[in-house]
Scaffold this motif. Sequence first.
Motif, short mmCIF file in Angstrom:
data_model
loop_
_atom_site.label_atom_id
_atom_site.label_comp_id
_atom_site.label_asym_id
_atom_site.label_seq_id
_atom_site.Cartn_x
_atom_site.Cartn_y
_atom_site.Cartn_z
N ARG A 191 0.84 -1.20 0.00
CA ARG A 191 0.00 0.00 0.00
C ARG A 191 0.87 1.24 0.00
N PRO A 192 0.48 2.28 -0.74
CA PRO A 192 1.36 3.45 -0.87
C PRO A 192 1.65 4.16 0.46
N ASP A 193 0.77 4.06 1.43
CA ASP A 193 0.99 4.75 2.69
C ASP A 193 1.76 3.90 3.71
N HIS A 195 5.22 1.89 5.25
CA HIS A 195 6.68 1.81 5.25
C HIS A 195 7.04 0.37 5.04
N GLN A 200 9.50 4.59 2.57
CA GLN A 200 8.10 4.93 2.44
C GLN A 200 7.69 4.62 1.00
N SER A 202 5.13 5.28 -1.18
CA SER A 202 4.74 6.25 -2.22
C SER A 202 5.94 7.10 -2.63
N VAL D 250 -3.65 9.25 1.79
CA VAL D 250 -4.03 8.10 0.98
C VAL D 250 -5.35 7.58 1.49
N ASN D 276 -5.29 8.09 5.33
CA ASN D 276 -4.01 7.87 5.98
C ASN D 276 -3.03 8.95 5.54
N PRO D 277 -2.31 9.59 6.45
CA PRO D 277 -1.35 10.61 6.04
C PRO D 277 -0.07 9.95 5.54
N VAL D 278 0.63 10.62 4.64
CA VAL D 278 1.94 10.13 4.18
C VAL D 278 2.99 11.09 4.72
N GLU D 280 6.16 11.35 4.68
CA GLU D 280 7.25 11.81 3.82
C GLU D 280 6.86 13.03 2.99
#
Lengths: 401, 401, 401, 401
Positions: A191-193, A195, A200, A202, D250, D276-278, D280
Amino acid sequence: MRAARLRRLAGSLAIGHVRYSTTGSSQLKNAQPFLVGTRHGAVAIAHNGNLLNAVALRAELEAQGAVFSSTSDTEVILHLIARSNAGSLIDAAVEALHQVRGAYSLVLMNEHQLLGIRDPRGFRPLSVGRLKDGYLLASESCAFDLLEATFVRDVEPGEFVCIDREGLRSAFPLPAEPPAPCIFEHVYFARPDSHVFGQQVSRVRKELGRLLAEEAPVEADVVVPVPDSGIYAALGYAQGAGIPYDYGIVRNHYVGRTFIEPQKSIRHFGVKIKLNPVREVLEGRRVVLVDDSIVRGTTSRKIVSMLRAAGAREIHMRISSPPTTWPCYYGIDTPTRRELIASSHTVEEIRRYIQADSLAYLSHQGLLRAVGKGEGYCAACFTGVYPVPFPVEDVSQLRLL
Amino acid sequence: MRAARLRRLAGSLAIGHVRYSTTGSSQLKNAQPFLVGTRHGAVAIAHNGNLLNAVALRAELEAQGAVFSSTSDTEVILHLIARSNAGSLIDAAVEALHQVRGAYSLVLMNEHQLLGIRDPRGFRPLSVGRLKDGYLLASESCAFDLLEATFVRDVEPGEFVCIDREGLRSAFPLPAEPPAPCIFEHVYFARPDSHVFGQQVSRVRKELGRLLAEEAPVEADVVVPVPDSGIYAALGYAQGAGIPYDYGIVRNHYVGRTFIEPQKSIRHFGVKIKLNPVREVLEGRRVVLVDDSIVRGTTSRKIVSMLRAAGAREIHMRISSPPTTWPCYYGIDTPTRRELIASSHTVEEIRRYIQADSLAYLSHQGLLRAVGKGEGYCAACFTGVYPVPFPVEDVSQLRLL
Amino acid sequence: MRAARLRRLAGSLAIGHVRYSTTGSSQLKNAQPFLVGTRHGAVAIAHNGNLLNAVALRAELEAQGAVFSSTSDTEVILHLIARSNAGSLIDAAVEALHQVRGAYSLVLMNEHQLLGIRDPRGFRPLSVGRLKDGYLLASESCAFDLLEATFVRDVEPGEFVCIDREGLRSAFPLPAEPPAPCIFEHVYFARPDSHVFGQQVSRVRKELGRLLAEEAPVEADVVVPVPDSGIYAALGYAQGAGIPYDYGIVRNHYVGRTFIEPQKSIRHFGVKIKLNPVREVLEGRRVVLVDDSIVRGTTSRKIVSMLRAAGAREIHMRISSPPTTWPCYYGIDTPTRRELIASSHTVEEIRRYIQADSLAYLSHQGLLRAVGKGEGYCAACFTGVYPVPFPVEDVSQLRLL
Amino acid sequence: MRAARLRRLAGSLAIGHVRYSTTGSSQLKNAQPFLVGTRHGAVAIAHNGNLLNAVALRAELEAQGAVFSSTSDTEVILHLIARSNAGSLIDAAVEALHQVRGAYSLVLMNEHQLLGIRDPRGFRPLSVGRLKDGYLLASESCAFDLLEATFVRDVEPGEFVCIDREGLRSAFPLPAEPPAPCIFEHVYFARPDSHVFGQQVSRVRKELGRLLAEEAPVEADVVVPVPDSGIYAALGYAQGAGIPYDYGIVRNHYVGRTFIEPQKSIRHFGVKIKLNPVREVLEGRRVVLVDDSIVRGTTSRKIVSMLRAAGAREIHMRISSPPTTWPCYYGIDTPTRRELIASSHTVEEIRRYIQADSLAYLSHQGLLRAVGKGEGYCAACFTGVYPVPFPVEDVSQLRLL
């Protein structure tokens, strides 16, 4: 499970699991977690990955009198644990996993302990989170965010973490091997969000796009992602190339991811219902179309044709990873070699098949630069260099009947 | 299962099963038949009965590394079979069942053979039927009638029948023991249209009633059965006593049998919704009320009170078996001794509790006369004489957690 | 509906309903009770019976602008009520029902009142019960017993009872007509533990059997009922003839009544799965086989053949009502004339078709003697004398499309 | 509906419908399309919009004897049609709709014709598509793409299109009124890949963002959309402002759109599980956060706080429409005035509530410039200027009980 039922559950340890079956078929009896009775008490297990010597181990175990209730490779681990006369679940797990080869991120549980285990190569991710006084284990760190828990760290390759009332302890009881985390988690799977492996996701994907723009520039009016798999790479490409980023394709949210849908007919239909072109973005434009990979080529071909029908003047397809030429034996459900278009076609042949004006893949070097640790990955799906040998026979032949 | 799904099934051997759980809880994972993978290939099992040394055997098997997927005693047999290095399923079953004590009528199957096995005491029934070229095994012969198959014969106590392409073979590989078929099958449990232990069930039940009329006559106007458990005995009583038989109680067919319903609250409600008095039959009459047995006494008490409210002048309860004083360890789900009213109350005390004008049970002699083979039955629920010793601890304690 | 949901319901008035659709198809939209909004507020209705001028009324109502949401004849009544500008629901119902011809036992409800209405002929039953302070209305009195309510009395033909906070009031606002309660309720349709039209149903059925024994005696060894439809008549026959009554056929309780199952294929299969012969009762015996009626003849033919296969020496079929020769237009879902075997075959021809050694029906006189009120019944299914004329066109043609 | 069931359907005309209930409750009985029987034959209807005089019309119709089966305003139209003695469905619809005030895009069908109707103001969209020889009607043109049909044109405000075997005809039988298509379709409601009111939706949304960047610039490092409602406006803002666009939030695809979820508790939970916050993208950055509107403010407040927790240095919220101050009576299910934060708070107060560093809304002029037709829109939710007066009483009070 509904909130009311969750609230009624007692106890302080639990496992949940969603696994796309890669070995053994998709039946109720293969649904994880498994819960069984053993000399070590009740033991539950959830497994992400794929064992390579499961068929041989199961034959051996059956010869010794074992009774198998499922067709899953995961059950083999339970039998090895049950057979160990070690005094604790963790020691039994160590003994069991000495005999196992392949990819496994495991969560094991008895009435008192929760174990998180990653195989020595560390093919699949596993991470530790924290919520108030408790610890959590999850394949991907994004699960912690949903629960408002915090990401603590990855379980390391070869590490066994043991969580109980005393807290969390760590050990590395198996012989060390060079780590080989799956590079495709970064390219597509995670999933992009999340680690994953210290990066990370994304951010890595945007970097893949940025490097792709450097390696394979093209004069164009707009960068369009294939939603949702290509959006981060496309954004990176657009930023790298200085070409406007825009949504030329809209995804119908009622349909899931293409890659992991089980049946061919559904997958085919899936693409049709899923993506809609936006004529205003495409008409008369030179389009850079960005996706993460090309598997069979049929989906890309359909998308290119859809964009042309919506008026795109040129379509330059850019793929944010090298050609996928080899199947994965470590837990990603890729098709067989025969079905992978890049295993038998050159880039130019693929371009002709998908009918793009140009086609470029990211180089292997580019891929390694983006993920940031030059040596430490399994990239067998791109290179054919498999860190752990796999048997000649098909590993997916665990069957009851 | 719907007809369409049945038609799609391939192959020439199959097992179906409905078992009211007597050991282990009523969960999906305990649903039979079980299908597992072993050194003898895929093996399926269905089991009617109750093992007496399952707890000890399971502990031993777990100590040797076995993995249990259910809480059922039946799974123990599968593990013993899987551990045998005999060259065939039947030899493995022989080896396995040497170690098992208790009541079992089994159907076992692999890809080639269907085995029917009855324990040496023959506690529970099992019979062989024939349909065209094929053989069938069923707990009760009435199943054959539904399929328009014919009843061939009982599997004998201690007999192993093996059905495959060659036909049916028979063997008696276990040490012989005096047969002890369950007399309560005739009294209550078996379907009236079945043949059980060489006797036709409804005929035996009418005979029980006829002998009861001899032993415990009463001056009355009408014989009324408790539906459906008492109807054959009541008919026999009426014929024996020369008193008109009539339906003074009507049963609502939407509700199942009282005895085997799992939850107390449902069972209680069950009685209320189930039986309706017919005032015209009862009003002003002296009624002989016939049932097969009294378990807790609560149901009988409610029925007597219902008949009185509907105008019955006298109510003489007649029971077509002796007082049920001991629990069954061989597969009938009777309550514990404490709950059996006859284990702690005299007949007169029971009469007072259920508020009948008179109460009589059939004598043990009468019971044996009706079933026709004086010595050869297990009547432990009436006598406390248990043919196979049972452990002191509760046999129903198989648990995963 | 589960107990928990029932408990949450508020209010002091309610309607439930199970109706086998006789006009209009069996769809969700035809499920009763109907609840609609009208000038008289919210109105709910449940209807037992069949209207004869529903097609014509509906056409008229549609021509006046009515919107129909179902294909049920019952909805016509709601529209007539909604159109009435009477000041109360009961007055509106009177006005509406003046226009309706046919059979209707109705329960109507608004926020304040519960109405029970029987058409002037009183074709179908309806009775009043009492539970604590409250009144109940039910098609059959046996429903009261289940609720531990008491039967108060029948609603009379043409009577309107109105139940509200003030209690129960009664009126006869429609022109009186000679009552014609359905004699077939006694023969087959009503539950045996109900009171219908002032008679206890199981008592009437035994009387039918007793008179049948007088009219059509035969030398035989045993009287066997077709379960469950023939059991009361068979008991009466046995008592009248002095021949032992016995259960030669056992019914599988998992299957419902044959007559009202909707699909032909299921009904056919239903018979096979439903009835099992008891060889011990039948073998070598001269059997009197008793049932309530013969509809198509196919079921009787199968039963006779089944009894012969089980060894019956002679089979004398006795039917506790006259030949069923005419279809019902008043709410019993009988097949068309063409399908009724007795409408085109003599008794001897039917005997040959079902292959019985003898066949006899109860006479019309016998039937009337048993139900006890010589003139006051609709027996159109036996006589073709229809108390209320029905239209030439098929009354079951209410359709949306 | 599954493919197999769809294939079995016969005929050449059909209606499907998904409508979020805005008047009347969300019950099965309110599920559209409705299919009813009338003097014009069977008529089916699906309705997008909201009628303003439904309560009064229904009262009138009930007074005239109408029977209502639902609590939906749509049923009123059916009754008006059923009451018309016009000779055709289309003429009846004209007559009916003369009496109706409010917003309606309708699809009406009988056995021969399919009608598409837009109210004279044209509040809600409706478009005509073409697939092979056939015509289609859909609320949004993106539906055509999924079916591989082509968009032909909008149905015009006040237009009646009639589709039958002869093809498509058009008429404008109602008195013309100044068109007032809903501007909020462009801001939020319509799917981004649709054409609505002559404009491509995603293009309009990007333009809203671009103009917002002009009107409310800010020095920042990254433009982050609130997914999915803000992504097009955010992209336009980023392009307009020359600030990098990036995914700092996300969205979990398993959860639907916030705005239209029916229950408060679910909606609340929905936000937590959904975004969800990213870190980075956010950490240490000055973030422009773009969304389409602020309704209650609670969601925005949660997102701002989530971004801060993920390390954002500054958060500048930008809204691509003016403050939402008035409820919609024409079919968008906005909350009441009291719940709309902008109806009682200044922009600065809202900024303080959501805890952003700055907050700006697009001006009304900007909104009109982006949609491209200065005068021709209903923007009542922003201005309080309602093109069609609505009754004082709550229009959502259609009830059966």
